[in-house]
Design an enzyme around this catalytic site. Structure first.
Site: not given
Ligand code: NAP
Length: 267
Positions: A28, A78, A157, A170, A172
């Site tokens: 990601g 993916d 998270s 999510y 879980a």
């Molecule tokens: P984001 O901006 O949506 O970035 C996530 C990246 O992962 C995107 O480039 C997405 O691609 C990619 N992705 C999604 N599904 C994938 C898959 N099956 N295989 C490969 N790549 C994949 O999200 P973020 O906020 O930076 O979150 C990053 C991580 O932190 C996540 O695991 C999220 O649950 C966790 N998190 C975030 C927060 C927060 O406050 N932001 C809080 C707690 C946890 P696409 O854009 O093409 O879908």
């Protein structure tokens, strides 16, 4: 350096998070937290494999890292599919060598009343967030075991600390990541591999802004920032800073830990 990998006082380069010559994968890595981690590890000297669902976005991220003087390879992967993970890791090995650092960051969020969650939705979210982490760890660990050195950081998270309504699937999935982290740390500590998890709390990323626009956050980003003890939303770089330390030599005695980076929320 001590034979167990301990850096003694006076030996360490105290500019935290040096990863010179290490080969890293960030899943990601094309957006938000993953992009900041990929850029930071490259800045610290790692060769970074940027894995992302969106191959073009991964290439843009890798190109940006190279333009900044870093070393990066983009791979469309993916994480829900083991064959794509294996092929992607082989591309990184061919370009850079064995993998020493793995950051499992790719994730999908989910907002739905519990009674409306279908089995398909449940399975897909777990497939990406939890099973994807399982597959990436299993695919990268043999390199780390052979080198008797490895670092895994799993992005979970802060919602796992207290639960979150309408996000059961999510929470879980991310709680599974916490358990996976702790068990892997015990199994692979003797092999020189540390495994930790960072549960981010409210980070300003494209995912967060998408959810704000859909009215899913229960308030704006600014509102949540005002409720956060340090009075701001987190930045992707806050997570990257902690990750850079956890993957460094200096963090060799930290494993199996939940390192909250949340401005004091959900502690
Ligand atoms: P984001 O901006 O949506 O970035 C996530 C990246 O992962 C995107 O480039 C997405 O691609 C990619 N992705 C999604 N599904 C994938 C898959 N099956 N295989 C490969 N790549 C994949 O999200 P973020 O906020 O930076 O979150 C990053 C991580 O932190 C996540 O695991 C999220 O649950 C966790 N998190 C975030 C927060 C927060 O406050 N932001 C809080 C707690 C946890 P696409 O854009 O093409 O879908």
């Amino acid at each position: 350096m001590h034979e167990n990998g301990l850096i003694k006082v006076g030996e360490a380069d105290m500019s935290a998070g040096k990863s010179v010559g290490r080969n890293a994968i960030v899943t990601g890595g094309a957006s938000g937290i993953g992009l900041a981690i990929a850029r930071r590890l490259a800045h610290d000297g790692a060769n970074v494999g940027v894995f992302d669902l969106d191959a073009d976005a991964a290439e843009a991220a890798a190109a940006q890292i190279r333009a900044d003087g870093g070393s990066a390879l983009a791979v469309g992967v993916d994480v829900a599919h083991r064959d794509q993970i294996d092929q992607g890791m082989d591309k990184v090995r061919a370009a850079f060598g064995p993998i020493g650092i793995l950051v499992n960051n790719a994730g999908r969020e989910g907002f739905q009343p519990f009674l409306d969650i279908t089995e398909d939705t449940w399975n897909h979210l777990l497939q990406v967030n939890l099973t994807g982490t399982f597959h990436c760890c299993q695919a990268a660990l043999p390199d780390m075991i052979a080198a008797r050195w490895g670092r895994i950081v799993n992005i979970s998270s802060s919602s796992t600390h207290g639960g979150q309504p309408f996000m059961t699937h999510y929470v879980a999935s991310k709680s599974g990541v916490v358990g996976l982290t702790k068990s892997l740390a015990l199994e692979f500590g003797p092999k020189g591999v540390t495994v930790n998890t960072i549960p981010p709390g409210f980070i300003d990323t494209p995912m967060t802004r998408r959810n704000e626009a859909k009215g899913l956050l229960g308030g704006t980003v600014d509102h949540h920032a005002s409720l956060t003890p340090v009075r701001r939303a987190g930045l992707p770089e806050d997570i990257a800073n902690a990750t850079a330390f956890l993957v460094s030599d200096e963090a060799g005695y930290i494993t199996g830990q939940i390192i909250g980076v949340n401005g004091g929320r959900n502690t």
